[in-house]
Write an enzyme that holds these catalytic residues in place. Sequence first.
Site, PDB file in Angstrom:
ATOM      1  N   ASP A  22     -18.530  14.230  -5.598  1.00  0.00           N
ATOM      2  CA  ASP A  22     -17.728  14.613  -4.436  1.00  0.00           C
ATOM      3  C   ASP A  22     -17.738  13.401  -3.513  1.00  0.00           C
ATOM      4  OD1 ASP A  22     -16.346  16.302  -2.554  1.00  0.00           O
ATOM      5  OD2 ASP A  22     -18.212  16.508  -1.458  1.00  0.00           O
ATOM      6  N   SER A  23     -16.971  13.485  -2.436  1.00  0.00           N
ATOM      7  CA  SER A  23     -16.977  12.394  -1.465  1.00  0.00           C
ATOM      8  C   SER A  23     -18.276  12.355  -0.663  1.00  0.00           C
ATOM      9  CB  SER A  23     -15.811  12.576  -0.498  1.00  0.00           C
ATOM     10  OG  SER A  23     -15.992  13.782   0.226  1.00  0.00           O
ATOM     11  N   CYS A  86     -14.959  18.754  -6.015  1.00  0.00           N
ATOM     12  CA  CYS A  86     -14.128  18.357  -4.879  1.00  0.00           C
ATOM     13  C   CYS A  86     -12.691  18.777  -5.171  1.00  0.00           C
ATOM     14  CB  CYS A  86     -14.218  16.835  -4.736  1.00  0.00           C
ATOM     15  SG  CYS A  86     -13.114  16.156  -3.495  1.00  0.00           S
ATOM     16  N   GLU A 167     -20.353  15.554   7.480  1.00  0.00           N
ATOM     17  CA  GLU A 167     -21.110  14.402   6.969  1.00  0.00           C
ATOM     18  C   GLU A 167     -22.021  13.815   8.048  1.00  0.00           C
ATOM     19  OE1 GLU A 167     -21.435  12.994   3.927  1.00  0.00           O
ATOM     20  OE2 GLU A 167     -20.188  14.576   3.084  1.00  0.00           O
ATOM     21  N   CYS A 199     -12.235  23.476   0.293  1.00  0.00           N
ATOM     22  CA  CYS A 199     -12.923  22.179   0.298  1.00  0.00           C
ATOM     23  C   CYS A 199     -14.396  22.516   0.166  1.00  0.00           C
ATOM     24  CB  CYS A 199     -12.656  21.446   1.609  1.00  0.00           C
ATOM     25  SG  CYS A 199     -13.735  20.010   1.876  1.00  0.00           S
ATOM     26  N   HIS A 201     -16.945  21.140   1.130  1.00  0.00           N
ATOM     27  CA  HIS A 201     -17.771  20.936   2.331  1.00  0.00           C
ATOM     28  C   HIS A 201     -17.817  22.179   3.225  1.00  0.00           C
ATOM     29  CE1 HIS A 201     -17.515  16.608   1.482  1.00  0.00           C
ATOM     30  NE2 HIS A 201     -18.366  16.381   2.472  1.00  0.00           N
TER      31      HIS A 201
HETATM   32  N1  DGL Z   1     -15.318  18.138  -0.547  1.00  0.00           N
HETATM   33  C1  DGL Z   1     -14.024  17.693  -0.844  1.00  0.00           C
HETATM   34  C2  DGL Z   1     -13.058  18.769  -1.224  1.00  0.00           C
HETATM   35  O1  DGL Z   1     -13.472  19.747  -1.793  1.00  0.00           O
HETATM   36  C3  DGL Z   1     -13.434  16.497  -0.171  1.00  0.00           C
HETATM   37  C4  DGL Z   1     -13.570  16.322   1.251  1.00  0.00           C
HETATM   38  C5  DGL Z   1     -13.105  14.988   1.747  1.00  0.00           C
HETATM   39  O2  DGL Z   1     -13.728  13.998   1.424  1.00  0.00           O
HETATM   40  O3  DGL Z   1     -12.126  14.968   2.493  1.00  0.00           O
HETATM   41  O4  DGL Z   1     -11.894  18.658  -0.987  1.00  0.00           O
END
Ligand code: DGL
Length: 275
Positions: A22-23, A86, A167, A199, A201
């Site tokens: 993931d990011s 992600c 983050e 997302c 996150h």
């Molecule tokens: N966690 C990621 C997702 O599910 C990406 C979030 C990001 O880096 O913008 O989309």
Amino acid sequence: MKSSSIIHFPSSIQTLRVGVFDSGLGGLTVVRSILNVLQGASLFYIADTKHAPYGEKSSEEILRYSLQITDYFIHVHQIDALVIACNTATSAAVESIRARYPDLIVIGTEPGIKPAITQTKSGKVGVLATPATLQGAKYQQLVDTHAKAAKITLYEQACPGLVSQIEEGKTEHPETKKMLEQWLVPMRNAGVDTIVLGCTHYPLVSHLIEKIMERRLTLIHTGDAIAKQLLRLAETKGHRNKGDVTLSLYTTGSIDADQVRAALSLESNFSSITL
Ligand code: DGL
């Protein structure tokens, strides 16, 4: 390049090798689900924080980062399976990754529109996702396939800036609450009873979302479904779900260690890699 196995779950044979990326922190919400069902495996996790947030980048850039990480997993860790934890990277890269590595088990993450449709009572479903995910063709296909036929009203909301707040460890910060309020109050007023966390996150701020919505709310996060799918596909390739699980964590940039611990509900540390 440093490598270290940080977390060890006792038992015996280790067979399946799984790369997850993931990011940043978000994919750890998927790792948590994987750890609940998977045994006899080595997990390698990359948080590509050097390039986060993905959701505010072009699809070409996201594709490039995703391919770099996949190549790294293949060549350095000889993975059998890849979990793109992600939504944004799945939208931009899953097809190219499958074409490049046809023998690899590849599992992507998509907003849970389908489970949301089966669970909503009001027929009003909120979707929170990154700008890139909502603009992607994959998301439109999901909506066309599931939501249109079911006559559901979708309240789609891109959440720029939210991944960065998470983050930075600002999950209780007034600024984060303000951002969420601005997006969620219209959904609350419209009678939305189910929200898709599009997302990985966003489960890390689900407590704030529930509070702002002020009602019994169904939050849809697809981590458990991804974990089951991983197990199912691995078993079709001969994986016997028995034995140790190790988890090695890497980041390409910096990461908030407290948030890592909170996301995994475990003691953990990250090693650095250069990508
Ligand atoms: N966690 C990621 C997702 O599910 C990406 C979030 C990001 O880096 O913008 O989309």
